[in-house]
Design a protein around this motif. Structure first.
Motif, mmCIF file in Angstrom:
data_model
loop_
_atom_site.group_PDB
_atom_site.id
_atom_site.type_symbol
_atom_site.label_atom_id
_atom_site.label_comp_id
_atom_site.label_asym_id
_atom_site.label_seq_id
_atom_site.Cartn_x
_atom_site.Cartn_y
_atom_site.Cartn_z
ATOM 1 N N ALA A 57 -30.541 -24.786 -86.873
ATOM 2 C CA ALA A 57 -30.524 -25.885 -85.986
ATOM 3 C C ALA A 57 -32.086 -26.056 -85.668
ATOM 4 O O ALA A 57 -32.499 -27.205 -85.426
ATOM 5 C CB ALA A 57 -29.876 -25.393 -84.741
ATOM 6 N N LEU A 58 -32.879 -25.339 -85.726
ATOM 7 C CA LEU A 58 -34.287 -25.537 -85.872
ATOM 8 C C LEU A 58 -34.812 -26.314 -86.782
ATOM 9 O O LEU A 58 -35.899 -27.420 -86.710
ATOM 10 C CB LEU A 58 -34.948 -24.122 -85.656
ATOM 11 C CG LEU A 58 -34.890 -23.082 -84.765
ATOM 12 C CD1 LEU A 58 -35.580 -21.924 -84.858
ATOM 13 C CD2 LEU A 58 -35.090 -23.585 -83.298
ATOM 14 N N ALA A 61 -33.090 -30.094 -86.276
ATOM 15 C CA ALA A 61 -33.646 -30.753 -85.171
ATOM 16 C C ALA A 61 -34.976 -31.472 -85.415
ATOM 17 O O ALA A 61 -35.326 -32.514 -85.345
ATOM 18 C CB ALA A 61 -34.029 -29.881 -84.158
ATOM 19 N N GLN A 62 -35.867 -30.691 -86.659
ATOM 20 C CA GLN A 62 -37.200 -31.303 -86.771
ATOM 21 C C GLN A 62 -36.943 -32.389 -87.842
ATOM 22 O O GLN A 62 -37.676 -33.466 -87.838
ATOM 23 C CB GLN A 62 -37.968 -30.242 -87.450
ATOM 24 C CG GLN A 62 -38.421 -29.081 -86.572
ATOM 25 C CD GLN A 62 -39.512 -29.549 -85.277
ATOM 26 O OE1 GLN A 62 -40.105 -30.697 -85.622
ATOM 27 N NE2 GLN A 62 -39.411 -28.888 -84.237
ATOM 28 N N LYS A 65 -35.963 -35.796 -86.515
ATOM 29 C CA LYS A 65 -37.182 -36.371 -85.724
ATOM 30 C C LYS A 65 -38.256 -37.398 -86.728
ATOM 31 O O LYS A 65 -38.742 -38.213 -86.382
ATOM 32 C CB LYS A 65 -38.239 -35.373 -85.099
ATOM 33 C CG LYS A 65 -37.607 -34.937 -83.865
ATOM 34 C CD LYS A 65 -38.719 -33.639 -83.455
ATOM 35 C CE LYS A 65 -40.152 -34.115 -83.322
ATOM 36 N NZ LYS A 65 -40.852 -33.052 -82.706
ATOM 37 N N ARG B 149 -41.319 -39.119 -77.708
ATOM 38 C CA ARG B 149 -42.550 -38.196 -77.476
ATOM 39 C C ARG B 149 -43.586 -38.718 -78.188
ATOM 40 O O ARG B 149 -43.572 -38.939 -79.430
ATOM 41 C CB ARG B 149 -42.000 -36.943 -78.031
ATOM 42 C CG ARG B 149 -43.429 -35.811 -78.072
ATOM 43 C CD ARG B 149 -42.890 -34.247 -78.624
ATOM 44 N NE ARG B 149 -43.910 -33.516 -78.358
ATOM 45 C CZ ARG B 149 -43.693 -32.090 -78.493
ATOM 46 N NH1 ARG B 149 -42.604 -31.738 -79.258
ATOM 47 N NH2 ARG B 149 -44.744 -31.321 -78.295
ATOM 48 N N ASP B 296 -37.821 -34.864 -76.371
ATOM 49 C CA ASP B 296 -37.726 -34.414 -77.880
ATOM 50 C C ASP B 296 -36.573 -33.181 -77.950
ATOM 51 O O ASP B 296 -36.861 -31.954 -77.389
ATOM 52 C CB ASP B 296 -39.250 -33.698 -78.119
ATOM 53 C CG ASP B 296 -39.130 -33.300 -79.491
ATOM 54 O OD1 ASP B 296 -38.259 -33.367 -80.237
ATOM 55 O OD2 ASP B 296 -40.413 -32.964 -80.101
ATOM 56 N N ALA B 297 -35.521 -33.626 -78.561
ATOM 57 C CA ALA B 297 -34.525 -32.755 -78.732
ATOM 58 C C ALA B 297 -34.918 -31.306 -79.552
ATOM 59 O O ALA B 297 -34.253 -30.476 -79.365
ATOM 60 C CB ALA B 297 -33.078 -33.378 -79.511
ATOM 61 N N ALA B 298 -35.823 -31.564 -80.238
ATOM 62 C CA ALA B 298 -36.245 -30.382 -81.288
ATOM 63 C C ALA B 298 -36.970 -29.343 -80.312
ATOM 64 O O ALA B 298 -37.160 -27.992 -80.868
ATOM 65 C CB ALA B 298 -37.309 -30.803 -82.257
ATOM 66 N N LYS B 302 -35.511 -24.191 -79.191
ATOM 67 C CA LYS B 302 -36.594 -23.913 -80.243
ATOM 68 C C LYS B 302 -37.252 -22.287 -79.823
ATOM 69 O O LYS B 302 -37.239 -21.698 -81.061
ATOM 70 C CB LYS B 302 -38.162 -24.667 -80.107
ATOM 71 C CG LYS B 302 -38.668 -24.656 -81.478
ATOM 72 C CD LYS B 302 -40.081 -25.796 -81.521
ATOM 73 C CE LYS B 302 -41.168 -25.130 -80.605
ATOM 74 N NZ LYS B 302 -42.407 -26.124 -80.527
#
Lengths: 86, 547
Positions: A57-58, A61-62, A65, B149, B296-298, B302
């Motif tokens: 998921a990390l 998510a990136q 973006k 963001r 920012d969902a990321a 995290k």
């Protein structure tokens, strides 16, 4: 742990670099990759296998973006896409 | 109209009145278009200075900063500024010239693959390949820079595109609205708030980026929740606010660092569990559940799992969580901690004590004074001892920690806010990193004040060498510094040196009352350290203090 991703994005000359850079920087090692470009060179579909001890998921998510990325989905070898992130 | 004139028109359509930059071969058509277009261009003396001036402009106003450079070394000199803006989520648009399209990839003079270099230090970047795309690319660049963001965007324009004929057209790019928070998430967050006995608000720079300062104040007024900020969050909450505990983290207040370890609920607003905030992550706020709010969902999950994670505009979500809480005992406890652990300014001897110096500056400076810091000990002393009414008044390179940030950021802020006092607080190490920007101050006759705190050391590194490297002071001794007052005088900037406490008050008065630029060079002891300090690998409540 191995994860299989499908990344769909608008085509641009540097798109592959953008996606691969994020994978490396966030701690995921590319094991296998296939890139398909649609017939009018507008849309790219990347099928990538990545390995990491980090939670997938990390990475998703990136990737989500990134400007131009329209969908990121996670699949396993036996199943259809089960998580639509975008 | 050629592409370069079109670029300038597109900037004007975005409301740009001020740009910072440095000309060169591959960007000459744009500079020709700038010559008489009505957009004010300030020549900085290095492209890094131009990028940091654009950051100072953006951060002190809440708008978008613009910087311009040529290809090759001009573009590479922007990179540190772009990285700084990325780490601190600052909306800037950087425009670079590129060699002509047929020469790209031939190792032409001043050719560098800046698009490739930009991938890791921008939110997004473009290379314009057709003159007809210029309008939409510039419009997209501004939209990307300021939406969601915020962050830096690079637009690389080959010289032939700048010279190509273009039809002028008004081009805008639609603004995408962030999704509204899910009702189920709001309900879950309100349940946690209702259950909490020791909730604590942890405020980052994201609140200001969302222009949600008023919503945050309303949230605090309704909940009366104790609060603390990150370095970038400083100024968001008024120092006199009920149960405000100050900055949390490595050089945070004891009250904030103790409170966060006691809290049973953290409400995280526009912050990201940075390692300088959390100390040892596994031991940070171990008793607390987490409500994490960020555009920012990321950032959600995290570094720290959230019990309720809401990716949304803080302006929308904070009012939905503002509710009265039954936490009187906790409020009183945190207020008592704030009173018990307040800063102390008594200090023996005649030598100037930097925390007291900055407290005096804070008390004397006019309202709406902007302070632009460099990076190091003085940066932490500013964060600890100067009180800010607005986050737009505190410019500090927080994420990247860029030495050399202070003076050019002050230049950008002074241009943006000509009627406000702007002070660059620097150290003798940082000051030399972008000292050429004294030329920019001279060129525009900017009334920037420079408070140079000089311990003839790279102070923060020296402090760590003392504490963690057995006093082996490797390459941190700067006893060969130049005469800083004479150096400033070469740029027509007057100033003085002070060395003892009794000189501080009148010298600060002279600096603040000077009509033009001024440098106040303050000699302090190299033994002065920043306290408290959460040592590396320790939990926040394991702070080291002065012996």
């Amino acid at each position: 742990m191995l994860h299989h991703l499908t990344v769909t994005a608008q085509h641009s000359p540097e798109l592959l670099e953008r996606v691969l850079r994020v994978m490396r920087h966030r701690g995921f090692s590319v094991q296998n990759m296939q890139m398909n470009l649609d017939s009018d060179n507008q849309q790219v579909e990347l099928h990538v296998a990545v390995a990491s001890e980090r939670a997938i998921a990390l990475l998703t998510a990136q990737l989500t973006k990134l400007i131009g990325v329209t969908a990121v989905s996670l699949t396993d070898r036996t199943a259809e896409p089960k998580l639509a992130v975008v | 109209m050629n592409g370069a004139h079109f670029v300038v028109k597109a900037l004007q359509q975005q409301g740009v009145k001020q740009v910072f930059g440095y000309p060169g071969g591959a960007i000459m058509p744009v500079y020709d278009a700038l010559y008489d277009c009505g957009v004010d261009h300030l020549l900085c003396r290095h492209e890094q200075g131009a990028a940091m001036a654009a950051i100072g402009y953006a951060r002190s106003t809440g708008g978008v900063g613009v910087c311009i450079a040529t290809s090759g070394p001009g573009a590479t000199n922007l990179i540190t500024g772009l990285a700084d803006a990325l780490l601190d989520s600052v909306p800037i648009v950087a425009i670079t010239g590129q060699v002509a399209s047929p020469l790209i990839g031939t190792d032409a003079f001043q050719e560098v693959d800046v698009l490739g270099m930009s991938l890791s230090c921008t939110k997004h970047s473009f290379m314009v390949q057709r003159a007809e795309d210029l309008g939409s690319v510039i419009a997209q660049a501004f939209e990307v820079a300021r939406s969601g963001r915020p962050g830096p965007v690079l637009v690389d324009i080959p010289k032939d595109i700048q010279l190509a004929a273009v039809e002028h057209a008004c081009i805008t790019h639609s603004v995408s609205e962030p999704d509204a928070p899910e009702l189920s998430d709001i309900t879950a967050a309100r349940e946690l708030l209702g259950q909490a006995k020791k909730p604590l608000l942890y405020v980052g720079g994201g609140v200001t980026l969302a222009h949600a300062e008023a919503e945050l104040r309303d949230f605090l007024a309704k909940t009366k929740m104790p609060s603390m900020t990150t370095l970038k969050g400083i100024g968001t909450i008024a120092p006199e606010q009920y149960a405000f505990l100050g900055m949390v983290g490595m050089h945070g207040t004891k009250a904030a660092n103790f409170a966060v370890q006691e809290a049973d609920l953290l409400v995280v607003a526009g912050a990201r569990f940075d390692d300088r905030v959390t100390g040892k992550l596994d031991e940070f706020a171990v008793n607390a559940k987490v409500i994490h709010l960020d555009i920012d969902a990321a950032e959600l999950g995290k570094l720290r799992k959230a019990d309720v994670a809401i990716a949304a505009d803080l302006k929308q979500v904070l009012p939905q969580l503002a509710m009265p809480l039954d936490i009187d005992d906790w409020q009183q406890h945190t207020i008592a901690m704030r009173q018990e652990y307040h800063w102390r300014y008594d200090h023996p001897g005649e030598a100037i004590y930097a925390p007291l110096l900055l407290k005096q500056l804070s008390d004397m400076a006019p309202k709406n004074t902007v302070v632009a810091c460099d990076v190091g000990q003085h940066q932490m002393w500013v964060a600890q001892h100067i009180e800010f009414d607005s986050p737009h008044d505190h410019l500090s390179s927080s994420g990247l920690g860029t030495m050399g940030f202070g003076v050019p950021a002050a230049v950008g802020a002074q241009v943006a806010r000509p009627h406000d006092t702007v002070i660059a607080v620097s150290g003798d190490g940082s000051f030399m990193m972008n000292v050429q920007e004294l030329g920019t101050i001279k060129r525009r006759k900017l009334p920037v004040k420079i408070l140079l705190i000089d311990n003839q050391r790279l102070g923060m590194v020296r402090q760590w060498q003392q504490l963690f490297f057995e006093g082996r002071y490797s390459e941190t001794i700067l006893t060969d510094n130049p005469d800083f007052v004479a150096l400033a005088a070469a740029f027509d900037i007057p100033g003085e040196t002070i060395v003892v406490k009794e000189q501080v008050q009148p010298a600060l008065e002279r600096m603040l009352n000077s009509k033009g630029a001024y440098i106040l060079h303050v000699a302090i002891s190299e033994e002065e350290n920043v306290w408290p300090l959460v040592p590396p690998g320790a939990a926040n409540d394991k702070m080291m203090e002065e012996c």
